[in-house]
Design a protein around this motif. Sequence first.
Motif, short mmCIF file in Angstrom:
data_model
loop_
_atom_site.label_atom_id
_atom_site.label_comp_id
_atom_site.label_asym_id
_atom_site.label_seq_id
_atom_site.Cartn_x
_atom_site.Cartn_y
_atom_site.Cartn_z
N LEU A 1 -127.54 -34.55 -89.19
CA LEU A 1 -127.42 -34.10 -90.58
C LEU A 1 -127.41 -35.30 -91.52
O LEU A 1 -126.74 -36.31 -91.28
CB LEU A 1 -126.13 -33.30 -90.77
CG LEU A 1 -126.11 -31.86 -90.24
CD1 LEU A 1 -124.71 -31.29 -90.38
CD2 LEU A 1 -127.12 -30.99 -90.96
N LEU B 1 -128.50 -25.69 -88.14
CA LEU B 1 -127.78 -26.71 -88.90
C LEU B 1 -126.27 -26.55 -88.76
O LEU B 1 -125.53 -27.54 -88.75
CB LEU B 1 -128.18 -26.65 -90.37
CG LEU B 1 -129.63 -27.03 -90.71
CD1 LEU B 1 -129.90 -26.82 -92.19
CD2 LEU B 1 -129.91 -28.47 -90.33
N GLY C 1 -127.79 -32.65 -96.03
CA GLY C 1 -127.52 -31.59 -95.06
C GLY C 1 -126.04 -31.24 -95.01
O GLY C 1 -125.68 -30.06 -94.94
#
Length: 299
Positions: free
Chosen positions: A283, A222, A287
Amino acid sequence: MGQESYHLSVRYKDFEYTVTGDRSYVDEHHQEIKGYLSKLMREDLHPKATRGLEKISSTFEIEKQSPAPKPLPTADPSNKPNIQRYLEELPLHSEWQFTLAMAYYLFQHKLQPSFTAKIVRKQFREARHTVPNNIHLSVHTCVKKGYLKESGQADLQKTYEITESGIAYIQALQNSSAEVKQSGVKNISDNVEQETDRTIEDFKLENNPDPRRLERIEDQALSILYIYRKEFDVEHLSAREVHEVLRKYFETEHSSKAVQIALSRSRPLVEKIKFEGQMHYKLTTKGLDYMETLLGKQV
């Protein structure tokens, strides 16, 4: 020459005992477990339970410790049983994962809603796959994680059922494996392929989450999506691209498949989108907030 290590494994109904060490250490446990087994047999309600106690030692086996489970090779892949092909399609690494996969196979393909540890062990043999050193420990690990649950008894042995979480876990592995295969025939897009002049300084890690300081592979993956969005105006990347960045700039040892699974598990922090025939990850608002929180802790 080093001292040999021996492995003692004893199974009686739902009871299992294992120990590893030198010969004298194993022999000592051999004597202790004989007495315990004798007590179990005397208390057993089966009429045959009290026979042949003098032959208990024949039920013990002392052998060198075996390695972690791995598929055995076969001469002709087309002749592999369905269960072998099924296992090869899944990114499995630990004994409990293989055990859960066997339970899913029993439920989904053999239509068995419940099963004992003994039945699961039989599936390993049917698949020509090394049986875990302690099948009961693997089963109990799955129970602890919520992927299996106890459902009763059969032939004086505990029975188990796979839970909805267990089914979802295996299906997620199947889906991620299929996505990796699909994207594997494609070239890495220009986002990463043309980064010949980029250096680690370009990632501005003083202002962004540093993958090297993050323990979870999900967070590392991420963080790459976050940095590319913030610093390079790249809204989305494929799992292979994220893997390539982590490998090239941060020297991680994760496989491309492991990164794929990590991103697939990260929803709703990411969303999947189709880009030039490949599955990409972007994302979400959640996120972005999550990465900002990690950055705050890092600072």
